[in-house]
Structures are given as C-alpha cells and as structure tokens.
Scaffold this motif. Structure first.
Motif, short mmCIF file in Angstrom:
data_model
loop_
_atom_site.label_atom_id
_atom_site.label_comp_id
_atom_site.label_asym_id
_atom_site.label_seq_id
_atom_site.Cartn_x
_atom_site.Cartn_y
_atom_site.Cartn_z
N ASP A 532 -12.74 -19.93 33.76
CA ASP A 532 -13.54 -19.58 32.55
C ASP A 532 -14.66 -21.25 32.79
OD1 ASP A 532 -12.52 -22.38 33.09
OD2 ASP A 532 -12.36 -23.24 31.12
N ARG A 533 -14.95 -21.02 34.35
CA ARG A 533 -16.07 -21.82 34.81
C ARG A 533 -17.26 -21.40 35.44
NH1 ARG A 533 -15.41 -28.34 35.84
NH2 ARG A 533 -12.90 -27.89 35.77
N GLN A 534 -15.77 -19.77 35.65
CA GLN A 534 -17.27 -19.02 37.06
C GLN A 534 -18.21 -18.18 36.67
OE1 GLN A 534 -13.81 -16.84 38.86
NE2 GLN A 534 -13.27 -18.52 40.57
N LEU A 535 -18.76 -17.76 36.94
CA LEU A 535 -20.62 -17.22 36.87
C LEU A 535 -19.75 -15.71 36.11
CD1 LEU A 535 -23.30 -16.87 37.39
CD2 LEU A 535 -23.03 -15.43 38.81
N THR A 536 -19.92 -15.07 34.76
CA THR A 536 -19.61 -14.18 34.34
C THR A 536 -20.86 -12.77 34.41
OG1 THR A 536 -20.74 -14.76 31.77
CG2 THR A 536 -17.94 -15.20 32.80
N GLU A 537 -20.68 -12.33 33.39
CA GLU A 537 -21.92 -10.20 33.77
C GLU A 537 -22.84 -10.85 33.06
OE1 GLU A 537 -22.18 -7.96 35.48
OE2 GLU A 537 -20.30 -9.09 36.80
N GLU A 538 -22.24 -11.97 31.13
CA GLU A 538 -23.14 -12.35 30.63
C GLU A 538 -24.41 -13.58 31.13
OE1 GLU A 538 -24.85 -12.66 26.58
OE2 GLU A 538 -23.94 -10.82 27.83
N HIS A 539 -23.89 -14.41 32.02
CA HIS A 539 -24.66 -15.18 32.84
C HIS A 539 -25.81 -14.87 33.84
CE1 HIS A 539 -21.46 -18.38 32.56
NE2 HIS A 539 -22.55 -18.75 31.93
N LYS A 540 -25.67 -13.51 34.57
CA LYS A 540 -26.11 -12.80 35.26
C LYS A 540 -27.71 -11.88 34.80
CE LYS A 540 -23.01 -11.42 38.93
NZ LYS A 540 -21.95 -10.46 39.56
N ARG A 541 -26.94 -11.43 32.66
CA ARG A 541 -27.44 -10.21 32.35
C ARG A 541 -28.43 -11.59 31.87
NH1 ARG A 541 -28.86 -10.38 27.72
NH2 ARG A 541 -27.32 -11.28 26.39
#
Length: 829
Positions: A532-541
């Motif tokens: 739950d604290r890792q980088l997601t695709e939404e973060h990248k976008r």
C-alpha cells in the motif's frame, strides 16, 4: 581527415601540410598554409575547403560557410574536395548539404560506385528513406552486389516503420519488401546472414509468424550463426506468439539441459508449463510430444527437472551455477502467486540524521554500494543540501542512457536549492549525452547498413526518437537556458545578446508536447515498503502530468523573456510603417504567449489544490506547488504583462495617455508589493540547533531562490521600461522648450518608474541584509562546532555537510543579487 590518403593526385603533396595542421589542431597555421597555396593555385578547390574547416574551428562560421559554398556551387567531383566538404558540413551540423553535394557528383560521374555509395549514406544521415531506396537500386544496377540490393529493401522497411499510416506500411511498403526478398530466395541469391535477418524482420512485422518460423527452421536458418543460439531464440519467440506451448516448453527444456544457467529459458519453460497446465494439455499417445521433442506438462515433472539440475550443481567441486537455485525460487514464487496511511514524508528529522549516519557508515565499508549513495543523495536533497549530492552522483559513474533515466535525481534540486554553478554542471551532464546522441546515431545507422546489421537500424532510429522526445531532455535544456540568463543576462552580456547566443526564437516551440516520453527510471531505489506504500501506475501518471505542466510554465516564461529581448533594442514603431508592422507582430506574439501562460497557471492552480503525495522512494515533486504558494509565478506573469502596456504607451505617447499611465503606475506598485511578499515568505532561520540536531527549513531556501529568479526577470522588464521612457521623456522636454513651457512636472509614468527603481533597490538591499544575517548565524553554528551524542561521528559529518551546503547556497544567491544591484544604476531615465 585520414580518408584523403588513397587518392593518387599530384595536389596531395601540396595539401598534406594543411591536413597535418588540421589533424594536430593547429587551425590558424592551416588557414595560413591554405592562403599561401591559393595564391599560387587559385583553382585548387580542396585548399579552399580545408581553409573553411580551419575557419569553422576558430569560430568564424559565416566566413567558413561562404567560402565553402564557393566550391560547392562549382559541383566538384574530385574526391579530396568532396570528402573535405563532407567533414565541414558535419561539423556545421548541416548533413542535408552533403546530399546535394553527391547528387551533383553522381550526375557528372553516373557510373561511380563510390559516389553513389556516398550519396546513399548521405541520405541515411538525414533519414530520406525513399531516396535511399532509389539510390540502393541504382547502385545495384551499376554494380550488382547483394548488399546494395538489400540496402534498398531495408529502406523500404524504414519507410514502413516511419509511415504515419500503419495501413500503408502493411499493404504497400512491407509487402513490396517481402516480394523483393522472395525474388532473391527463388533465384537462390541469398548469400549472407544479414539478408536472412532482414527477411525474418519483414515477415515478423507483417505478422507472418508461421512463414518466419519456416525460414528459421529451414535451410535459410542455417545462416543464422553470428549470435549464440540465434535460431533457437527466434524459434522460442515465434512459438510464444503462435501460442505453441508444447514446442516452447520442449525447446526450453532442451536448451536448459545444454545451458542450465540461461535465465531467459527458465522463464520460457515456466511460462509454457503453466499455460499447458491451465489448458489440461496431455501428450499424444503416438509419436513425438511435439516438433521439438519431450514436453513437461505437470508440476511433478517440473519439480523433478529443477531438483535434478540442483543435484548436478551440488555434486560439483567447482563453483555451482546460480540458475537452478534461482529457478527453484522462481517456481516457489509462481506457485505462491496462484493463491493508505498519512504521514510526513521525512517523518521524524532525528531519524533522517540517523539514516544519513548509517548510510555514511555503510559506505565506509562498501564504497561502491549504489543504493547507499542513491539514498544519501535523496535525503540530502530533501533536507535542502545540494553540495554533497554532486560528488555522490559523480561517484555513481552514470553512463550513457543513465543520464536520461536517473539524471532527474540531480537536476530536480540543483537550481531550486540555490546552487547555480552545480546546477549548470548538472544540466551539462545530461545535455552532453543528448547532443552527442543526436550526432552519433546517424553514424551508427550508416555502420549498420555497411555491415548488414539491418535488425539494429530500427532500434537506432527508435532510440534516437526516444531521446529526442525525452521529457528530461526538454527540462534540462529549458532550465539550462533560464540559468544562463539569470547568471549572465545584463551582467556579462546584454539580455538581447544572451538570447541571440542561445539561438532562441520566441515564436517557435520545439518541445514535442504530443509525443513526450517519460524515460525516468522510477524504480531505481530498491523498495521494501508494503504494497500500500509502493509506487503505482497512477502515481507515475500524475507525476508526468505535474512535470509537463511545470515544464510548460518554464518554457513559456523563457519564450516571453526571449520576446522581451527582441523588443529591448527594437526601433520605435512610430518611426516608419515597416517597423510599426514589426511592432504589432511582436505585441501579438507577446499577448499570445501571455495568454498561454495564464491558462497554464490556472490549470496548475487546480492541480496544486490537491497535491499528490508520492511514496518516499517515488518520483520527487516538481517546484510547482512551491512556486505557486510563494507567488513567484504570478509575479513574473505580471512583470511580463507590463512589457505589453509599455508597447501601447510607446505607440500612444505621453501627451494623451493619462489613463494608460495610471494603469502602468498601479502595475509598478503591485509588482513591488508582490516581490515583498515573496521575500517575506523566504525569511526565517534556515537552520537551527535543537536537541543536538540540526533543524532544516529547505522551503525557505526554495522561496529565496524564487525571489532571486523573479527579481532578475523584473529587472529585465524594468530595463525595457527605461528604454521606452527615455526617448519619450526627451521628446516631451524638447516640445516644452519649443513652446517655452515652464511646467517642470514630470509625467505620472516617469514618476512611477522612478519610484519602482527605488523600491527595487530597497528590496535588493533588504534581501542582501537577510542573506548576510543567515550567513552569520550559520557561520556561528559552524564555529561553535556541532555536538552529537551517542557516538554520532557519521551523523556529525552529515550535519557538517548540510551546514556547509546552506552556506554555499547563500553565498551564490548573495553574489548574484550583488551583481543585479549594479544593473539598477542603468535604470535612470
């Protein structure tokens, strides 16, 4: 220059000293020697070109170009002149001129294999694929060699790859290329592995996997020998595309028996195994399991196979291979796979110092550990200390494409933390790579044609496009130009000259917004965080969106500064109709750019209302939120807006413009108020000692940088105002003398500008006093000596670095403001 040696020409002896001087870097002597030779032999074209090369290398580009064109217009056919002109045009970065050179040469010498070959390569440098196709076939007709024929075929493939219309590629270019190769196959004229590779590439791009597999497994496939297991690797890829899992599994099994340490085949083995299990596949009762032999389709077979590989390694007396052991872990992982909290990003600052101390300790035992260095780099930046980061990044020894993928870790913080010299160095790290890529990729493509490495050509083209469209490239180029202006414009060079040196054109936007590529490696940090604290695709976008909008603000600001530079020394639009037309065009362009900036700032404000909280090891936030909250963006936009109002005043004159003058005076006052607010948000103790730990306030330092940047821009606008008001005031005084008008009252706008100049000087003095005060505080801390309890040697070292970095930032900011203070003297009207 070595290409000259094979030409047996009586002039070679005369030219050799010039070549030697150029090869040794003695360009002035090369020019002198060429002049001597030309006095005796006026028609020795090569001597003129060699002189041009010397002139180009001594910075006399215009003279060099004009002299070279004297020779080029004569359409020379001697090899010396052609080769020398080619070298010159490459150094000038004008490869398109080489094509014209050899087009003329082949018309005069139509049967020259060498000149036609040079023409083909010239087209390759500029990406003229259709002309390359024609040049290749012309060469083949003159000299029927296979490489020339396949140069033409490859050029068809490149037309397909670069075509905007995919349908055109699939229905015309690729089928034509396929027919051309099939003709050679039927005539049994295929000679080299490169030709088979090209045939395979064409079939693969057409989606003809069955036909491609027949080529690889048939007689032509026997020519695929340059790479180890080339046929098997290609077969594996095609089996996967065709979803022929039994063949894929059997081939993986065979290859792993030969090489149990090849990881790619373990992955293929497991992929095919689970596909077969999901499909409940079972081997036929009669005949072979598959075209490739024995197939494993159950978990029991797979476990037994891996255990057998491990048993072989365990029995070895020599060092065992890692592959089988890693394969066991991979199998366990795959079997296991078939079954947000709010907190401060830095948490307790005491923990940050502990982390820095531990990382420093770790590096003392493992000096090459990249993860330790990356984490230290990140923590120092978040604490607002950039000075130690440059050495850390340099010690990572980033190579080639890494300047694009991890360069953002360095360039994001350099300028924002006030280290302008280091910021220039950081941008140069990246820009050197990008510029060399643009220059070198053409040569790689030519070498690939020469040596038949056709499958590499699309890769080189794609790599060049990837870098030219890089988000990071656009960012560092924009920031570097802004940096150069902040540091030099109206100090060592005028703003107009600074912009001219950069070759900037405000009406041109060369950033590929629609094709921008984010090449950042956002997984460079090894993360052990929970899911739950890792980088997601939404973060990248969201990160790309934020980076793009900040880049747009900076790019528009840069272009507006460039348009201001064009206005500063432009003649008055009242003088003639022609200049009036230019003046109107400039005003329209400025209004258009200001409108774009206003729209972008509105979009940015909406984004800043809900700022994204990225994981600590995720992408760093841009300067956007801080820039908006400090007020610098809107203050800079307001300052640039003034230039448009001053253009209106220049057209209207001082006699009948009282309302406009009032508006301008109000804008002057508003500008001073906004600058004061930015400076106020910068004030406070940057560092203080509390409980034997340094407390940092990097946001104050970032606001101070925004104040300095905004002050630089405001002074450029003020300089433009002074240029407009001086002649207007002078003309008014002349009119009064003629009319014998005794009224000595100055126009409102002149009084307003004088107040603005005085206020800007006061703001600069105030900022310099604040910086001196902070330098005194930090120096006192340094002299008092930082004390850390509990054996904190490494923690103390980290604190010393942070303190030293803050002092360096203050020094650079102070030095720049002092230089800017000197330029206020030129604002008198």
């Amino acid at each position: 220059m070595a290409t000259r040696g094979h030409v047996q020409d009586p002039n070679d002896r005369r030219l050799r000293p010039i070549y030697d001087y150029l090869d040794n870097g003695n360009n002035k002597m090369a020019i002198q020697q060429a002049d001597k030779l030309l006095k005796k032999h006026k028609d020795l074209h090569c001597a003129k070109v060699l002189k041009s090369i010397g002139l180009q290398r001594t910075g006399k580009q215009d003279e060099a170009f004009n002299l070279a064109q004297e020779v080029a217009t004569l359409e020379p056919t001697d090899d010396n002149s052609l080769q020398a002109l080619t070298i010159l045009y490459r150094e000038m970065q004008r490869p398109e001129l080489v094509t014209k050179l050899y087009e003329a040469a082949v018309k005069k010498v139509p049967l020259s294999e060498e000149y036609h070959s040079h023409l083909f390569m010239a087209y390759a440098r500029v990406g003229e694929y259709k002309k390359m196709q024609q040049a290749g076939m012309t060469l083949y007709k003159i000299v029927p060699k296979n490489p020339y024929y396949f140069w033409s075929v490859m050029s068809l493939v490149m037309q397909a790859i670069s075509a905007q219309d995919e349908k055109l590629a699939q229905t015309m270019f690729l089928p034509l290329a396929e027919r051309m190769v099939e003709k050679m196959v039927k005539e049994d004229k295929i000679e080299a592995e490169a030709e088979v590779q090209l045939y395979f590439m064409i079939l693969e791009r057409l989606g003809k996997c069955v036909e491609a597999l027949d080529v690889v497994r048939g007689p032509l496939g026997e020519k695929l020998t340059s790479e180890l297991q080339s046929r098997e690797t290609k077969s594996m890829m095609l089996y996967k595309r065709l979803q022929q899992w039994p063949e894929c599994n059997a081939l993986s099994y065979k290859l792993l028996l030969k090489n149990p340490d090849d990881w790619q085949f373990y992955l293929s083995y497991f992929d095919s195994l689970f596909h077969l299990m999901d499909q409940s596949w079972s081997p036929p009762q009669e005949g072979d399991n598959s075209a490739e032999g024995k197939v494993h389709c159950s978990m029991a077979e797979a476990v037994r196979f891996i255990q057998e590989r491990i048993a072989v390694e365990d029995a070895k007396q020599s060092r065992p291979l890692r592959g089988p052991y890693l394969a066991r872990l991979e199998l366990i992982h795959r079997l296991g796979a078939r079954g947000c909290r709010e907190e401060s990003q830095l948490g307790d600052e005491n923990m940050v110092w502990q982390c820095l101390g531990l990382l420093d300790d770790g590096l003392s035992h493992s000096p090459a550990n990249a993860q330790f260095k990356l984490l230290q780099l990140l923590l120092f930046c978040r604490l607002g200390a950039f000075e130690p980061v440059v050495d850390l990044y340099s010690s990572l020894d980033a190579k080639h494409v890494q300047h694009d993928t991890i360069g953002y870790l360095l360039t994001r913080y350099a300028e924002s933390l006030g280290q302008f010299a280091a910021a220039s160095q950081s941008c140069n790290f990246s820009l050197r790579f990008f510029h060399s890529n643009q220059k070198d990729t053409s040569e790689y493509i030519i070498q690939a044609y020469k040596y038949g490495a056709f499958e590499k050509i699309p890769e080189f083209i794609a790599f060049r496009s990837r870098l030219n469209q890089s988000l990071h490239f656009a960012q560092v180029r924009t920031e570097r130009m802004l940096l150069d202006l902040y540091l030099e414009a109206d100090i060592s060079l005028s703003l107009e000259d600074s912009v001219k040196v950069m070759g900037m054109s405000p009406e041109e936007d060369d950033i590929p917004w629609d094709n921008m590529r984010d090449n950042r490696d956002l997984t460079v940090f090894t993360s052990w965080e929970p899911k739950d604290r890792q980088l997601t695709e939404e973060h990248k976008r969201l990160s790309v969106e934020e980076e793009s909008i900040w880049l747009r603000i900076r790019s528009l600001t840069l272009r507006l500064i460039a348009s201001l530079a064009l206005l500063i020394h432009a003649p008055s639009p009242r003088i003639s109709d022609k200049t009036n037309e230019n003046g109107v065009m400039d005003k329209t362009m400025g209004l258009n750019l200001l409108s774009q900036l206003e729209q972008t700032l509105q979009a940015a404000a909406q984004m800043a209302e809900k700022p994204t909280q990225y994981p600590f090891l995720g992408p760093p936030s841009t300067r956007l939120v801080q820039a908006l909250s400090s007020g610098s963006c809107h203050c800079q936009a307001a300052a640039l807006q003034l230039s448009v109002k001053l253009q209106e005043l220049e057209t209207a004159g001082l006699d009948d413009s009282s309302e406009l003058q009032t508006q301008i005076c109000n804008s002057f006052k508003s500008l001073v108020v906004q600058l004061q607010e930015i400076l106020n948000k910068s004030k406070g103790d940057l560092l203080e000692m509390k409980d034997n730990r340094l407390k940092t306030k990097p946001s104050l330092l970032e606001n101070l940088v925004f104040f300095v940047e905004t002050m630089c821009l405001t002074l450029w606008v003020a300089s433009y105002c002074a240029n407009i008001l001086r002649p207007l005031k002078s003309n008014l005084q002349k009119k009064k003398k003629k009319k014998k008008d005794t009224n000595t009252a100055l126009p409102a706008v002149v009084c307003g500008f004088q107040e603005l100049s005085g206020s800007l000087q006061s703001l600069l003095i105030q900022a310099l006093e604040y910086i001196r005060g902070q330098e005194t505080n930090l120096t006192s801390l340094k002299l008092a000596g930082l004390t850390v309890e509990d054996d904190g040697t490494f923690i103390k070292a980290a604190m010393d670095k942070v303190l030293s970095s803050y002092l360096r930032s203050l020094q650079e900011l102070g030095d720049l403001l002092k230089k800017r203070a000197e330029t206020i003297k030129s604002l008198k009207i």
